[in-house]
Every structure is written in structure tokens, then in C-alpha cells.
Design an enzyme around this catalytic site. Structure first.
Site, mmCIF file in Angstrom:
data_model
loop_
_atom_site.group_PDB
_atom_site.id
_atom_site.type_symbol
_atom_site.label_atom_id
_atom_site.label_comp_id
_atom_site.label_asym_id
_atom_site.label_seq_id
_atom_site.Cartn_x
_atom_site.Cartn_y
_atom_site.Cartn_z
ATOM 1 N N ASP A 9 45.988 35.618 35.293
ATOM 2 C CA ASP A 9 44.836 36.477 35.526
ATOM 3 C C ASP A 9 45.024 37.195 36.859
ATOM 4 O O ASP A 9 45.713 36.689 37.761
ATOM 5 C CB ASP A 9 43.542 35.665 35.550
ATOM 6 C CG ASP A 9 42.306 36.560 35.631
ATOM 7 O OD1 ASP A 9 42.204 37.496 34.820
ATOM 8 O OD2 ASP A 9 41.468 36.328 36.511
ATOM 9 N N GLU A 11 42.867 39.800 39.892
ATOM 10 C CA GLU A 11 41.684 40.491 40.377
ATOM 11 C C GLU A 11 42.157 41.766 41.066
ATOM 12 O O GLU A 11 43.261 41.802 41.629
ATOM 13 C CB GLU A 11 40.870 39.628 41.340
ATOM 14 C CG GLU A 11 40.362 38.321 40.743
ATOM 15 C CD GLU A 11 39.414 38.499 39.568
ATOM 16 O OE1 GLU A 11 38.833 39.607 39.431
ATOM 17 O OE2 GLU A 11 39.252 37.549 38.784
ATOM 18 N N GLU A 54 31.467 47.448 43.395
ATOM 19 C CA GLU A 54 31.244 46.826 42.088
ATOM 20 C C GLU A 54 32.252 45.705 41.838
ATOM 21 O O GLU A 54 31.917 44.678 41.244
ATOM 22 C CB GLU A 54 31.341 47.870 40.973
ATOM 23 C CG GLU A 54 30.239 48.909 40.983
ATOM 24 C CD GLU A 54 30.519 50.065 41.932
ATOM 25 O OE1 GLU A 54 31.515 49.995 42.689
ATOM 26 O OE2 GLU A 54 29.742 51.043 41.915
ATOM 27 N N HIS A 59 34.176 39.579 41.918
ATOM 28 C CA HIS A 59 35.068 38.511 42.370
ATOM 29 C C HIS A 59 34.778 37.991 43.776
ATOM 30 O O HIS A 59 35.306 36.939 44.168
ATOM 31 C CB HIS A 59 36.537 38.931 42.265
ATOM 32 C CG HIS A 59 36.854 40.261 42.883
ATOM 33 N ND1 HIS A 59 36.643 40.562 44.207
ATOM 34 C CD2 HIS A 59 37.401 41.387 42.334
ATOM 35 C CE1 HIS A 59 37.048 41.789 44.460
ATOM 36 N NE2 HIS A 59 37.496 42.331 43.340
ATOM 37 N N HIS A 155 34.305 35.559 39.515
ATOM 38 C CA HIS A 155 35.644 35.607 38.950
ATOM 39 C C HIS A 155 36.655 35.255 40.034
ATOM 40 O O HIS A 155 36.507 35.651 41.192
ATOM 41 C CB HIS A 155 35.952 37.011 38.416
ATOM 42 C CG HIS A 155 35.202 37.358 37.176
ATOM 43 N ND1 HIS A 155 35.807 37.914 36.073
ATOM 44 C CD2 HIS A 155 33.894 37.212 36.851
ATOM 45 C CE1 HIS A 155 34.897 38.114 35.133
ATOM 46 N NE2 HIS A 155 33.730 37.703 35.590
ATOM 47 N N ASP A 160 40.137 31.245 36.825
ATOM 48 C CA ASP A 160 40.037 31.815 35.478
ATOM 49 C C ASP A 160 41.267 31.471 34.649
ATOM 50 O O ASP A 160 41.169 31.263 33.433
ATOM 51 C CB ASP A 160 39.847 33.332 35.552
ATOM 52 C CG ASP A 160 38.429 33.716 35.944
ATOM 53 O OD1 ASP A 160 37.613 32.809 36.173
ATOM 54 O OD2 ASP A 160 38.137 34.924 36.025
#
Length: 236
Positions: A9, A11, A54, A59, A155, A160
Site C-alpha cells: 500500500d 500514501e 484533503e 492519512h 489510513h 493497511d
């Protein structure tokens, strides 16, 4: 031959790499033959640009936190060698692969595209095939497969990936954990589990044998079963 999978994963600073958005965190969990190995990869990256508000709401990673983190070119070779030859397991793979390929391309050092060195399994596509018409984001899948995601208030790439590993193993019908070892350190973050073996000098097991009355009752029950034909539980 061992089957090596990397649950991955990322970010990012924002949604679209074509608009200059960059990766700020990579988290990977290694599975070999469907078992967690603990050989994980986790890094924060200075994107050399501001993170959209946003994205921070999603995260929680701030520009200040990333100021002293390595640049992508400083981790690119190690990261590529870590994932090389593995099957990547990613939820909504197009998003992460798109950002990874963009980062490699920005280095102008002849790095390959991810698909040239790895195969990719998209668990979002898998979930949509298994559960059409239902929510299939990671939180929904955790509820569906009874996986604890209570720590996922924001997140995070590594968390994750760890959660997705459990989701993937559950979706594909495999046992996630075998934790029969009662002496396992409860503080361990990687509870791999094991087989608890009984001591060789333990007391002998007590064998309880059926009484004559119990044998008689058993035979009466078999007589009832045998009325419809041969009784498989009765010796010939």
C-alpha cells in the site's frame, strides 16, 4: 517452489501523479506460501512538494513530518529489489502502480515499470467478483470477514498492508493464523503461532471405555439404522 507475495500500500500527496502528486509512504508485508514472514518494508518519503489538505485528512501525514525523510531516489533501488519477482497484492492496484511507475520514471535512470518485474493481483477486483453490488473498500471487507481494524483511525501504508494481508487470506479461503502456542510473547506484533507439543513426562491419558449397557444401547441404535439396509457402522 516458494510462492512469494508482497501485500503493498502507498500514501500520496494527492490522487493523480499526472498533476505532480508523489508517494510519501510505502508499506509492504511479505507472504511466502501464504504465511507472514515478518520481512516487511516500510518507509516515509519526502515528496519535495506540499501535501493536499484533503490527503492529510485521510492519512494524517504532514509536510513537517516528512521534511527530514529520504527522497525517493534514495530508497528506489532497495524498494525495487525487495519487490522484484514477487506477486504484488494491492487493493485498487491501478492507483498504487500508477504512482510507483511515475516515481521510477521521474528518476530518469532506466528503472523498469512495475509490471516488468512483478505480477499484480488486485484485491478490489477480486472482491467485486466475489461480492458484486456490495461495498468492497477495506473497511467493508474487514466487517465482512470479521477482521479487527479498530486501529485504523487513519489510513497508513504499513497498517493497511497488514490488514489487507488478513483480508486477502480470508477471501482466498486460507487460514490466516495458527496460534496454538500458549507461551507466545503477548507483546509480539507478529503472532505467527505454532504447534504446542505436550511434555514427554506428562501423566498418561485416561482411556474411558464403554460399559456393557452403553454397548447394548449402541447396538439397538444400529439395529434401527440397519432397517433401511446395510449399516456402515457395524462390522460384518
Amino acid at each position: 517452489m516458494a510462492h512469494r507475495q508482497i501485500v503493498l500500500d502507498t500514501e500520496t500527496t494527492g490522487i493523480d501523479p499526472k498533476q505532480g502528486h508523489r508517494i510519501i509512504e510505502i508499506g509492504c508485508v511479505e507472504l511466502v506460501n501464504r504465511r507472514l514472514t515478518g520481512n516487511n518494508f516500510h518507509v516515509y518519503i519526502n515528496p519535495q512538494r506540499e501535501i493536499e489538505e484533503e490527503a492529510i485528512d485521510v492519512h494524517g501525514i504532514t509536510n513537517e513530518f516528512l521534511r527530514d525523510k529520504p527522497l525517493y531516489h534514495q530508497i528506489a533501488h532497495e524498494f525495487l529489489e525487495y519487490i522484484r519477482g514477487a506477486e504484488l497484492v494491492i487493493h485498487n492496484a491501478a492507483f498504487d502502480i500508477g504512482h510507483m511507475d511515475n516515481e521510477f520514471a521521474l528518476l530518469n535512470q532506466g528503472f523498469p515499470n512495475t509490471a516488468d518485474v512483478c505480477s499484480v493481483l488486485d484485491t478490489l477486483k477480486m472482491a467485486r467478483d466475489l461480492h458484486p453490488g456490495q461495498k468492497n473498500n477495506l473497511d467493508a471487507l474487514c466487517r465482512r470477514y470479521d477482521i479487527d481494524n479498530s486501529k485504523r483511525t487513519l489510513h497508513g501504508a504499513l497498517l493497511d498492508s497488514e490488514i489487507l494481508a488478513d483480508v486477502y487470506l480470508s477471501m482466498t479461503g486460507g487460514q490466516v493464523k495458527l496460534n496454538l502456542n500458549q507461551n507466545k510473547d503477548e507483546g509480539s506484533t507478529q503472532q505467527m503461532g505454532g504447534i504446542r507439543r505436550l511434555s514427554a513426562d506428562r501423566a498418561p491419558l485416561v482411556v474411558l471405555r464403554a460399559t456393557e449397557q452403553e454397548h447394548a444401547a449402541h447396538e439397538e441404535r444400529l439395529d434401527l439404522v440397519a432397517k433401511g439396509g446395510q449399516c456402515l457402522w457395524r462390522a460384518e
